[in-house]
Write an enzyme that holds these catalytic residues in place. Structure first.
Site, short mmCIF file in Angstrom:
data_model
loop_
_atom_site.label_atom_id
_atom_site.label_comp_id
_atom_site.label_asym_id
_atom_site.label_seq_id
_atom_site.Cartn_x
_atom_site.Cartn_y
_atom_site.Cartn_z
NE ARG A 109 -4.14 1.85 2.21
CZ ARG A 109 -4.37 2.82 3.08
NH1 ARG A 109 -3.55 3.00 4.12
NH2 ARG A 109 -5.40 3.64 2.94
CB ILE A 120 -5.59 5.58 -1.03
CG1 ILE A 120 -5.46 4.05 -1.10
CG2 ILE A 120 -4.96 6.12 0.25
CD1 ILE A 120 -4.01 3.58 -1.13
CB SER A 121 -10.78 3.12 -0.02
OG SER A 121 -11.55 3.76 -1.01
CD GLN A 122 -11.78 2.25 7.31
OE1 GLN A 122 -12.76 2.89 6.93
NE2 GLN A 122 -11.77 1.57 8.44
#
Length: 225
Positions: free
Chosen positions: A48, A74-76
């Site tokens: 990530r 950027i999503s959880q």
């Protein structure tokens, strides 16, 4: 499913410390209700930190959304895992992602060996995501276009993942879902959103289920370079 990455662990930053923080993230995801082992393995494997600005790298494995520029995030990780887990339940082969963003969600899907098509309306974000896909050896097909119209030429899709919120499910995307397929998308406005899964039955009927409250950026029309 075993995550597929071309690079060796050292190439994607899996050192002693990095591996420990990834392990902790996966344990947090387990505790938060993510149980699909293929999803957890992909979350542990895909780096990530390569999908965010270096200035935020120390926060890469926190379970939180992070800014990526252009008013996007950027999503959880929990949300990425939950959406991935939901679509894997229908054993998909071909997946459409609406909203490439950083490329992280698409990379998770590609690491699982799925045939991924992704559409992004912001050209700069898409160019950066493409570089990351190439660096990781991922064959993700991408297009600079208005995500709300999907990518009809390659449909129908076994699964569709939408990474931005609309007030209601977008008919043009639902129409590209194969029989037996599943669409997962955030639905709602700025004050209240829910993660919704829609499954198309063998007889063409649609079943809809609310999975969780979420917060996403809005799904917008048009294109930006």
């Amino acid at each position: 499913m075993t995550p597929r990455l071309r690079l060796q662990p050292e190439s994607v930053g899996i050192g002693m410390t990095s591996q420990r923080v990834r392990d902790r993230l996966v344990e947090r995801l387990r505790e938060a209700g993510i149980h699909d082992e293929a999803t957890l393995n992909a979350m542990q494997t895909v780096p990530r930190h390569l999908f965010i600005d270096e200035a935020l790298a120390s926060r890469a494995y926190e379970d939180t959304a992070l800014p990526i520029g252009h008013g996007q995030t950027i999503s959880q990780p929990w949300v990425v895992a939950r959406m991935t887990e939901a679509v894997l339940q229908v054993t998909p082969t071909k997946v459409l992602e609406v909203g490439t963003g950083s490329g992280y969600q698409g990379a998770i899907l590609a690491a699982l060996g799925l045939e991924v098509y992704t559409v992004e309306r912001i050209g700069d974000l898409l160019r950066q995501a493409r570089k990351r896909f190439r660096h990781l050896g991922m064959n993700v097909r991408s297009k600079h276009d208005d995500g709300r119209i999907g990518w009809h030429e390659h449909g129908p899709y076994d699964a569709i993942v939408v990474t931005a919120a609309a007030p209601a499910l977008v008919d043009a995307l639902v129409d590209q879902l194969a029989v037996g397929g599943r669409l997962v998308a955030p639905v709602g406005g700025a004050s209240s959103q829910s993660l919704v899964q829609l499954t198309r039955g063998a007889d063409g009927t649609i079943e809809q289920q609310v999975l969780a409250p979420v917060t996403f950026v809005p799904l917008l029309s048009g294109m930006l370079d």
